[in-house]
Design an enzyme around this catalytic site. Structure first.
Site, PDB file in Angstrom:
ATOM      1  N   GLU A   1       0.791  -1.228   0.000  1.00  0.00           N
ATOM      2  CA  GLU A   1       0.000   0.000   0.000  1.00  0.00           C
ATOM      3  C   GLU A   1       0.832   1.291   0.000  1.00  0.00           C
ATOM      4  OE1 GLU A   1      -4.175  -1.250   1.989  1.00  0.00           O
ATOM      5  OE2 GLU A   1      -2.585  -0.920   3.452  1.00  0.00           O
TER       6      GLU A   1
HETATM    7  C1  ACM Z   1      -2.401  -5.341   4.030  1.00  0.00           C
HETATM    8  O1  ACM Z   1      -3.510  -5.730   4.400  1.00  0.00           O
HETATM    9  N1  ACM Z   1      -2.240  -4.095   3.632  1.00  0.00           N
HETATM   10  C2  ACM Z   1      -1.258  -6.219   3.987  1.00  0.00           C
END
Ligand code: ACM
Length: 692
Positions: free
Chosen positions: A328
């Site tokens: 992310e």
């Molecule tokens: C995640 O759930 N961003 C690994």
């Protein structure tokens, strides 16, 4: 109440439900024999004749390899067996007893640093005369001891181990649980009891998520400001981290620490803003989500810092793997920074994914220097990384399969996110290697297993146990047992037994509900609230995030925080309703149970409202109490029509389905567990034809 009903049903099932791995029918009139409550189910089990009684003379001998770790594990197990059986058996193993009831034969210590290659297999031969546990390694012996504890039964003749032959080996080598200790800090004792639970169900990797935008949770002596400014004073000292590593090792569990980089790093930057891609100052992020702050991958000083930091952490965490996160990163700050943009042009990096890959390559060299292999979330998967890294798939099966096809070892976490508040059945249905997979044998061998993941945005130390347990035991079975062990009803039957065993390890996943209800209502007299609570569960993670907009500072003290996801009521009510609907005219027992249940809901409502009116955090759930009475009424009417065979008036069904639609909407962050079966009841009611 459903809970009492559940207990009655479980007890009934204990007698009548056949075991899974070996179908054995007791001969008529025989004393109840082996009741299979093992979780996870062993790969091979056959029942033999008879039982081994547990008496005060039950002595244990280690006749081959022994060391302190094995001795301690045996003493722990025997201590628990002593308490469970209520017989003062000797809990210290001896080495020279000729008449020992139990012989433990272990070939050797196993790997100095446990890896996914460790031999975890064991066998147990229980005869009416003796028990023999054999294992190649201490870890295998510990798994055998956990199985032995789960085998203990008692009846009027006293405690005993049923005669069985078990040859057990795990289906997957990487069976993990990830705990996010960064968004909400989890004290050492929480981690320890979690490790005890993990050992009980033969999980072997504790993935410790230690840094986030919302907190940096482990002491660094080289960079003290990481915790001084980035943790609110809530962090593990290095001594505590070592203590956890030892505690886990003593239970056959590896500890893989995660330092999530280059994104999810705001808390690092509060003390060390020069690591960041944008100018500070930074503060600990209180909100949840994906944020822009990201490490600067273009500065040599970033790598110098990470070299020192990872070296320091490598000395605390002996595991061969270190998790670098990698998830992310939205790339916003990299795109906004002209210096970083010109670095990308100079190095021919066409987008931020390529820049992150550059960062990962640099990080890889640092990990290698400190003797570590890399594991990361599936965003790190690029062909440039060497094949000894492991990819953890959180975004779906595709990345898992893509990794395996491209020569990477992978583990699955998509489908095992405990924070989403799904059912044990839903997690149980997810298989890292489902039947009919199109991966070839070589690619399949690269799927090492999986990890359950507990993200802590909506969870505090008070309720973590009920978010993790007992559902994690169902996932653990998916990782350990053969794929063919997939009977959901039998899983729930054994899960309820395992759930009680887990409380014996000090976990509070059952007791916490009543403790929290007492705190919320400010009285011991919580019976009516228990009735309501027994048919409610938290809304999904996403629904709660959308409805509540909580941040790290929001108190987690509402009704939703008291209630476990997928409570026993859900499955038990489903079974009861299904049994009743098979023949409503004849099923008098089920009708009585349903009627008692619906009456309990109706009777509880006035007292629930009274308790709620005195408690601001409970007051917002008042609509749920009013719906409970409507649901009870609806249930009584449906059962009355169904049992009598008389039709309802035209329009009755539509009216009741509307009540159910209304009750199904999220409210007060909780949802009813019984809507589906109630809908089945309503739909089964015959309706008189309309006169129009
Ligand atoms: C995640 O759930 N961003 C690994």
């Amino acid at each position: 109440m459903i809970r009492q009903l559940a207990t009655a049903m479980i007890l009934a099932n204990l007698v009548v439900v056949p075991i899974v791995s070996a179908q054995v029918t007791p001969s008529p009139g025989a004393a109840p024999g082996f009741v299979n409550t093992l979780m996870p189910q062993p790969s091979q089990l056959s029942q033999q004749e008879g039982r081994l009684a547990i008496t005060a003379a039950f002595q244990t001998v280690t006749d081959n390899f022994k060391d302190d770790r094995l001795n301690a594990a045996i003493e722990r197990s025997l201590g628990r067996i002593k308490n469970q059986a209520g017989v003062a058996i000797p809990t210290t193993p001896v080495t020279d007893a000729t008449s020992a009831a139990m012989v433990i034969s272990v070939d050797g210590a196993g790997e100095t640093i446990q890896s996914a290659e460790e031999d975890e297999s064991y066998s147990l031969e229980i005869t009416p005369a003796s028990a023999h546990l054999r294992a190649a390694t201490v870890v295998g012996a510990m798994h055998g001891l956990e199985t032995l504890e789960q085998l203990i039964q008692s009846d009027a003749a006293g405690p005993f181990i049923p005669a069985v032959s078990i040859h057990d080996t795990p289906r997957f080598r990487w069976r993990g649980l990830m705990i996010d200790c960064a968004r909400h800090f989890m004290p050492v004792e929480v981690i320890k009891r979690t490790l005890d639970g993990m050992a009980s169900v033969k999980l072997n990797v504790f993935h410790w998520h230690l840094s986030e935008d919302q907190g940096f949770r482990i002491e660094s002596k080289a960079f003290p400001k990481l915790t001084e400014l980035g943790s609110d004073g809530l962090f593990y000292t290095q001594e505590q981290a070592r203590e956890i590593v030892t505690y886990a090792h003593d239970r056959g569990i590896r500890v893989v620490p995660e330092f999530d980089m280059p994104g999810h790093t705001t808390a690092w930057f509060v003390g060390y803003p020069d690591l960041a891609s944008a100018p500070g100052p930074f503060h600990i992020e209180r909100a949840f989500g994906v944020f822009d702050p990201v490490m600067d991958p273009t500065r040599e000083s970033t790598y110098k810092f990470l070299d020192t930091f990872i070296g320091e952490m490598a000395a605390i965490f002996p595991d061969h793997f270190m998790h670098i996160g990698g998830d992310e990163n939205n790339g916003v700050e990299w795109k906004a920074n002209p210096r970083i943009q010109s670095f990308m042009r100079e190095h021919n990096l066409k987008d931020t994914a390529e820049l992150q890959n550059y960062f990962n390559q640099r990080l890889l060299k640092i990990l290698e220097k400190h003797g570590k292999h890399m594991i990361g979330w599936d965003e790190i998967l690029t062909p440039e990384l060497p094949k000894d890294i492991i990819v953890q798939s959180w975004r779906g099966f595709d990345s898992l399969a893509a990794g395996a096809r491209n020569g990477y070892r992978s583990i699955l976490s998509a489908g095992y996110y405990l924070n989403l508040m799904s059912t044990a059945a839903a997690h149980y249905a997810v298989d890292p290697l489902p039947e009919g997979t199109d991966l070839n044998a070589e690619q399949q061998a690269r799927i090492l297993g999986g990890e359950a993941c507990m993200w802590m945005e909506q969870t505090s130390p008070k309720d973590i146990d009920s978010r993790v347990w007992p559902r994690t035991a169902a996932i653990a079975e998916r990782f350990w047992s053969p794929r063919s062990v997939n009977d959901v009803n039998d899983m729930y039957r054994r899960l309820e037994v395992e759930s009680l065993r887990l409380e014996g390890f000090g976990l509070s996943h059952i007791s916490q509900e009543d403790v929290s209800l007492r705190q919320l209502a400010d009285t011991r007299e919580i019976g009516p609230l228990q009735v309501l609570g027994s048919v409610l569960e938290p809304v999904t993670f996403n629904a709660r995030a959308h409805l509540q907009h909580a941040n790290q500072l929001t108190p987690l003290n509402l009704l939703v925080d008291a209630l476990p996801p997928d409570p026993p009521s859900r499955h038990n009510f489903e079974l009861l309703t299904r049994a009743y609907l098979q023949n409503p005219g004849e099923r008098a027992q089920e009708r009585r149970e349903l009627t008692a249940e619906f009456n309990a809901w109706m009777i509880a409502q006035p007292e629930i409202l009274r308790l709620m009116s005195g408690s601001p955090p409970l007051a917002q759930a008042e609509p749920r109490a009013n719906q409970l009475i409507e649901l009870g009424m609806l249930g009584l009417e449906a059962v009355s029509y169904l049992s009598s065979g008389l039709p309802a008036a035209p329009g009755w069904k539509a009216g009741k389905l509307a009540v159910l639609d209304d009750a199904e909407k999220p409210q007060a962050l909780v949802r009813f567990t019984v809507i589906g079966p109630l809908r089945d009841l309503v739909n089964a009611v015959p309706e008189a034809p309309s006169r129009r």
